[in-house]
Design a protein around this motif. Structure first.
Motif, PDB file in Angstrom:
ATOM      1  N   GLU A 315      18.746  15.293 -17.741  1.00 55.67           N
ATOM      2  CA  GLU A 315      19.530  14.343 -18.529  1.00 55.67           C
ATOM      3  C   GLU A 315      18.865  12.983 -18.629  1.00 55.67           C
ATOM      4  OE1 GLU A 315      23.405  14.048 -16.866  1.00 55.67           O
ATOM      5  OE2 GLU A 315      24.173  15.838 -17.878  1.00 55.67           O
ATOM      6  N   GLY A 316      17.843  12.760 -17.782  1.00 54.10           N
ATOM      7  CA  GLY A 316      17.127  11.501 -17.829  1.00 54.10           C
ATOM      8  C   GLY A 316      17.346  10.614 -16.630  1.00 54.10           C
ATOM      9  N   HIS A 317      18.135  11.054 -15.673  1.00 55.88           N
ATOM     10  CA  HIS A 317      18.333  10.257 -14.469  1.00 55.88           C
ATOM     11  C   HIS A 317      17.049  10.222 -13.650  1.00 55.88           C
ATOM     12  CE1 HIS A 317      22.695   9.826 -14.958  1.00 55.88           C
ATOM     13  NE2 HIS A 317      22.691  11.082 -15.380  1.00 55.88           N
ATOM     14  N   GLY A 318      16.776   9.063 -13.058  1.00 58.08           N
ATOM     15  CA  GLY A 318      15.612   8.917 -12.210  1.00 58.08           C
ATOM     16  C   GLY A 318      15.843   9.533 -10.833  1.00 58.08           C
ATOM     17  N   PRO A 319      14.829   9.520  -9.965  1.00 56.01           N
ATOM     18  CA  PRO A 319      14.948  10.145  -8.647  1.00 56.01           C
ATOM     19  C   PRO A 319      16.123   9.630  -7.821  1.00 56.01           C
ATOM     20  CG  PRO A 319      12.658   9.659  -9.122  1.00 56.01           C
ATOM     21  CD  PRO A 319      13.456   9.025 -10.212  1.00 56.01           C
ATOM     22  N   ALA A 320      16.272   8.298  -7.698  1.00 51.68           N
ATOM     23  CA  ALA A 320      17.353   7.759  -6.879  1.00 51.68           C
ATOM     24  C   ALA A 320      18.713   8.067  -7.487  1.00 51.68           C
ATOM     25  CB  ALA A 320      17.174   6.257  -6.709  1.00 51.68           C
ATOM     26  N   SER A 321      18.840   7.915  -8.786  1.00 53.15           N
ATOM     27  CA  SER A 321      20.114   8.193  -9.446  1.00 53.15           C
ATOM     28  C   SER A 321      20.496   9.667  -9.323  1.00 53.15           C
ATOM     29  CB  SER A 321      20.016   7.803 -10.923  1.00 53.15           C
ATOM     30  OG  SER A 321      21.205   8.138 -11.616  1.00 53.15           O
ATOM     31  N   SER A 322      19.532  10.556  -9.465  1.00 51.63           N
ATOM     32  CA  SER A 322      19.810  11.991  -9.341  1.00 51.63           C
ATOM     33  C   SER A 322      20.314  12.317  -7.935  1.00 51.63           C
ATOM     34  CB  SER A 322      18.548  12.799  -9.646  1.00 51.63           C
ATOM     35  OG  SER A 322      18.139  12.628 -10.982  1.00 51.63           O
ATOM     36  N   SER A 336      31.194  21.629   5.105  1.00 49.38           N
ATOM     37  CA  SER A 336      30.720  21.097   6.376  1.00 49.38           C
ATOM     38  C   SER A 336      29.205  21.000   6.427  1.00 49.38           C
ATOM     39  CB  SER A 336      31.206  21.986   7.529  1.00 49.38           C
ATOM     40  OG  SER A 336      30.730  23.317   7.366  1.00 49.38           O
ATOM     41  N   LEU A 337      28.535  21.287   5.316  1.00 52.99           N
ATOM     42  CA  LEU A 337      27.075  21.281   5.298  1.00 52.99           C
ATOM     43  C   LEU A 337      26.543  19.999   4.669  1.00 52.99           C
ATOM     44  CD1 LEU A 337      26.331  24.962   4.222  1.00 52.99           C
ATOM     45  CD2 LEU A 337      26.431  24.011   6.523  1.00 52.99           C
ATOM     46  N   TYR A 338      25.368  19.619   5.128  1.00 51.49           N
ATOM     47  CA  TYR A 338      24.669  18.455   4.587  1.00 51.49           C
ATOM     48  C   TYR A 338      23.298  18.911   4.089  1.00 51.49           C
ATOM     49  CZ  TYR A 338      28.280  16.205   7.365  1.00 51.49           C
ATOM     50  OH  TYR A 338      29.486  15.846   7.904  1.00 51.49           O
ATOM     51  N   ALA A 339      22.566  17.969   3.499  1.00 51.92           N
ATOM     52  CA  ALA A 339      21.252  18.328   2.965  1.00 51.92           C
ATOM     53  C   ALA A 339      20.347  17.115   2.971  1.00 51.92           C
ATOM     54  CB  ALA A 339      21.382  18.889   1.554  1.00 51.92           C
ATOM     55  N   THR A 340      19.055  17.390   2.972  1.00 47.61           N
ATOM     56  CA  THR A 340      18.044  16.363   2.727  1.00 47.61           C
ATOM     57  C   THR A 340      17.266  16.783   1.487  1.00 47.61           C
ATOM     58  OG1 THR A 340      16.291  17.397   4.036  1.00 47.61           O
ATOM     59  CG2 THR A 340      17.845  15.977   5.208  1.00 47.61           C
ATOM     60  N   ALA A 341      16.740  15.815   0.772  1.00 47.12           N
ATOM     61  CA  ALA A 341      15.982  16.135  -0.445  1.00 47.12           C
ATOM     62  C   ALA A 341      15.072  14.975  -0.803  1.00 47.12           C
ATOM     63  CB  ALA A 341      16.919  16.453  -1.610  1.00 47.12           C
ATOM     64  N   VAL A 342      13.998  15.281  -1.511  1.00 46.77           N
ATOM     65  CA  VAL A 342      13.106  14.283  -2.065  1.00 46.77           C
ATOM     66  C   VAL A 342      12.826  14.655  -3.512  1.00 46.77           C
ATOM     67  CG1 VAL A 342      11.047  15.509  -1.238  1.00 46.77           C
ATOM     68  CG2 VAL A 342      10.906  13.065  -1.778  1.00 46.77           C
ATOM     69  N   VAL A 343      12.799  13.628  -4.387  1.00 43.65           N
ATOM     70  CA  VAL A 343      12.543  13.832  -5.811  1.00 43.65           C
ATOM     71  C   VAL A 343      11.365  12.945  -6.206  1.00 43.65           C
ATOM     72  CG1 VAL A 343      13.463  13.694  -8.146  1.00 43.65           C
ATOM     73  CG2 VAL A 343      14.974  14.324  -6.243  1.00 43.65           C
ATOM     74  N   VAL A 344      10.389  13.537  -6.902  1.00 46.84           N
ATOM     75  CA  VAL A 344       9.206  12.809  -7.361  1.00 46.84           C
ATOM     76  C   VAL A 344       9.036  13.047  -8.857  1.00 46.84           C
ATOM     77  CG1 VAL A 344       6.710  12.533  -7.167  1.00 46.84           C
ATOM     78  CG2 VAL A 344       8.068  13.006  -5.120  1.00 46.84           C
ATOM     79  N   GLU A 345       8.935  11.966  -9.607  1.00 51.17           N
ATOM     80  CA  GLU A 345       8.604  12.056 -11.036  1.00 51.17           C
ATOM     81  C   GLU A 345       7.127  11.733 -11.227  1.00 51.17           C
ATOM     82  OE1 GLU A 345      10.934   9.482 -13.400  1.00 51.17           O
ATOM     83  OE2 GLU A 345      12.785  10.641 -13.186  1.00 51.17           O
ATOM     84  N   VAL A 346       6.445  12.504 -12.058  1.00 55.57           N
ATOM     85  CA  VAL A 346       5.023  12.278 -12.341  1.00 55.57           C
ATOM     86  C   VAL A 346       4.860  12.027 -13.837  1.00 55.57           C
ATOM     87  CG1 VAL A 346       2.683  13.189 -12.161  1.00 55.57           C
ATOM     88  CG2 VAL A 346       4.406  13.857 -10.466  1.00 55.57           C
ATOM     89  N   GLN A 347       4.358  10.820 -14.172  1.00 56.04           N
ATOM     90  CA  GLN A 347       4.011  10.527 -15.562  1.00 56.04           C
ATOM     91  C   GLN A 347       2.611  11.101 -15.809  1.00 56.04           C
ATOM     92  OE1 GLN A 347       6.026   9.080 -17.708  1.00 56.04           O
ATOM     93  NE2 GLN A 347       7.640   8.545 -16.221  1.00 56.04           N
ATOM     94  N   VAL A 348       2.549  12.213 -16.524  1.00 58.78           N
ATOM     95  CA  VAL A 348       1.296  12.958 -16.621  1.00 58.78           C
ATOM     96  C   VAL A 348       0.204  12.194 -17.371  1.00 58.78           C
ATOM     97  CG1 VAL A 348       2.446  15.195 -16.425  1.00 58.78           C
ATOM     98  CG2 VAL A 348       2.117  14.164 -18.680  1.00 58.78           C
ATOM     99  N   CYS A 349       0.594  11.236 -18.222  1.00 55.70           N
ATOM    100  CA  CYS A 349      -0.416  10.498 -18.983  1.00 55.70           C
ATOM    101  C   CYS A 349      -1.076   9.407 -18.150  1.00 55.70           C
ATOM    102  CB  CYS A 349       0.206   9.871 -20.230  1.00 55.70           C
ATOM    103  SG  CYS A 349       0.783  11.098 -21.427  1.00 55.70           S
ATOM    104  N   THR A 350      -0.308   8.778 -17.273  1.00 53.36           N
ATOM    105  CA  THR A 350      -0.814   7.631 -16.510  1.00 53.36           C
ATOM    106  C   THR A 350      -1.052   7.940 -15.030  1.00 53.36           C
ATOM    107  OG1 THR A 350       1.414   6.849 -15.967  1.00 53.36           O
ATOM    108  CG2 THR A 350       0.451   6.101 -18.050  1.00 53.36           C
ATOM    109  N   GLY A 351      -0.469   9.004 -14.511  1.00 51.16           N
ATOM    110  CA  GLY A 351      -0.581   9.308 -13.096  1.00 51.16           C
ATOM    111  C   GLY A 351       0.358   8.509 -12.224  1.00 51.16           C
ATOM    112  N   THR A 352       1.273   7.762 -12.826  1.00 51.98           N
ATOM    113  CA  THR A 352       2.246   6.996 -12.053  1.00 51.98           C
ATOM    114  C   THR A 352       3.335   7.921 -11.520  1.00 51.98           C
ATOM    115  OG1 THR A 352       1.860   5.013 -13.388  1.00 51.98           O
ATOM    116  CG2 THR A 352       3.915   5.099 -12.112  1.00 51.98           C
TER     117      THR A 352
END
Length: 470
Positions: A315-322, A336-352
């Motif tokens: 939908e366009g949400h960034g890593p923190a917002s997601s 009663s369950l919890y989770a950990t997660a990491v989200v990384v966005e890669v701009q393929v044109c710039t490498g950011t």
């Protein structure tokens, strides 16, 4: 002495039926009558017959192949075994040294059969015990498969079962060829799981030896059945876990590989996941996460969070917002369950890259020279905890041929060391495995970190290499 003279009434009729059904040999009456006369008449008929069909074939009903001398078994241990089964107490008097040794040996076999759920390992241990107890000089265990009997205690694939072992499996009775060879079926209930094959070089098998071999085979069969059930359930859980993992996006600018390794202990479905997909603007999103606990509940939550993260990111949400949205979703589920997660966005044109983490181990970056560093920046708490978390977001530019690695804590956590030591080991493994394609690097890192040892937790590893702009 006939059965009618030794015993009468319903027991006589039941014994006759057992003979006709092949569960008792026809020549067993004379040896049985004296034993049966000494039993408590209050014992139910069915218990008597069931016990006889367990004990008598090993003492009286073994099949003789050509070259074997047929002998009438002497009374002794077979009678005592029968009385033990039906009265739960031995004959009066102190047990002999042989009886004590027999009991101790069978206890060892029982422990070996129950300790390992790896069928090959368990059968190898039982074979070693049989030889150390000098029940046999040469021992083989054959497993019954769709392709016939396969040797479970030999690394050579060309070992073939002969007619003696096959006859024992088909008839479900012990088979002797001469005085020095004995094959005993591994029976678990109605199922014949294989054959215990015993050979002696210098002495033959006595009636006591045959009785003991049947006792060993019974314990090994029970362990083999438990191992089969475990292996079947573990395979099913692993197949289900792999079926839930997604296909990875393909990109001309990125080289992506991911691996999942299930725990080698226990039978469960884990809560680890990875994902890599592309948005309509060309941004590639990488996620790795881990739900606390194991089992069906963890797998269900894992599937929900993986799909929710994908949906919010698309939908366009960034890593923190997601991650904040997924946190709210998990809290509303009231589980009663919890989770950990990491989200990384890669701009393929710039490498950011932009990334955010919720209680998850930090991403690792490997540059073109092979040097590694952790993106150990501020992160939010675990997903699902009882508060509204602040999840910071970070950015960094990659250089061509740099790679980003995401992983779950099963890769770095060990009972024998702390997490810092595990992270240091992972960084060193990536430095040593810097060459080759991404898929090869991923496999090499897993081998460095896990090797052939058991690991208590599931493991996910996702590696993405940015090739650089054209």
């Amino acid at each position: 002495m006939s059965v009618e003279r030794g015993v009468g009434g319903p027991l006589s009729r039941e014994l006759a039926r057992a003979v006709r059904a092949g569960r008792l040999p026809a020549n067993a009456w004379a040896a049985l009558a004296d034993v049966l006369e000494s039993l408590d008449p209050a014992i139910p008929v069915g218990d008597v017959v069931a016990s006889l069909t367990d004990v008598v074939p090993s003492e009286l009903g073994e099949i003789d192949l050509p070259g074997q001398e047929v002998r009438t078994p002497a009374r002794g241990r077979g009678d005592r075994d029968l009385r033990w089964r039906l009265t739960d107490k031995p004959d009066a008097g102190s047990p002999s040294r042989d009886d004590i040794d027999r009991t101790a040996f069978l206890d060892e076999v029982s422990r070996a059969s129950a300790t390992s759920l790896n069928s090959a390992e368990m059968l190898t241990q039982v074979s070693a015990l049989v030889q150390s107890h000098r029940l046999a000089d040469v021992t083989r265990v054959w497993r019954s498969t769709d392709d016939g009997l396969l040797c479970a205690t030999s690394s050579s694939g060309d070992v073939q079962a002969d007619v003696t072992a096959q006859q024992a499996l088909i008839t479900r009775r012990s088979v002797r060829t001469g005085a020095h060879r004995l094959s005993v079926p591994l029976l678990a209930g109605r199922h014949a799981l294989g054959v215990l094959d015993l050979e002696r070089r210098h002495r033959g098998f006595t009636a006591d030896d045959i009785s003991l071999a049947h006792a060993v085979a019974g314990r090994a069969a029970l362990g083999l059945r438990n191992a089969y059930e475990y292996e079947r359930e573990h395979e099913l859980a692993e197949r289900l876990q792999y079926a839930m993992l997604p296909a990875l996006v393909e990109s001309d600018e990125l080289d992506i590989a991911a691996r999942y390794r299930s725990s080698t202990r226990g039978v469960h479905i884990g809560g680890d996941w990875y994902d890599a997909f592309s948005r309509s603007d060309g941004t590639v999103v990488l996620t790795v996460g881990d739900v606390t606990g194991h089992g069906l509940d963890a797998a269900v939550v894992m599937g929900q969070l993986q799909n929710a993260l994908r949906a919010y990111a698309l939908e366009g949400h960034g890593p923190a917002s997601s991650l904040r949205l997924v946190h709210g979703l998990l809290r509303e589920s009231r589980g009663s369950l919890y989770a950990t997660a990491v989200v990384v966005e890669v701009q393929v044109c710039t490498g950011t890259i932009r990334w955010a983490s919720a209680g998850h181990p930090p991403p690792l970056v490997q540059d073109a020279s092979g040097a590694v560093a952790y993106l150990d920046a501020d992160h939010g708490p675990m997903l699902g905890i009882g508060l509204s978390p602040s999840i910071p977001e970070h950015a960094r530019a990659l250089t061509p041929d740099s790679a980003v690695a995401l992983y779950t804590d099963g890769l770095i956590e060990r009972r024998t060391s702390d997490i810092d030591a595990g992270m240091a080991r992972l960084a060193a493994a990536f430095e040593r495995c810097g060459d080759g394609k991404v898929g090869e690097r991923t496999d090499n890192v897993l081998h460095e970190m896990l090797g052939g040892t058991d690991h208590d937790d599931d493991v996910c590893l996702l590696l993405c290499r940015w090739l650089g702009s054209a």
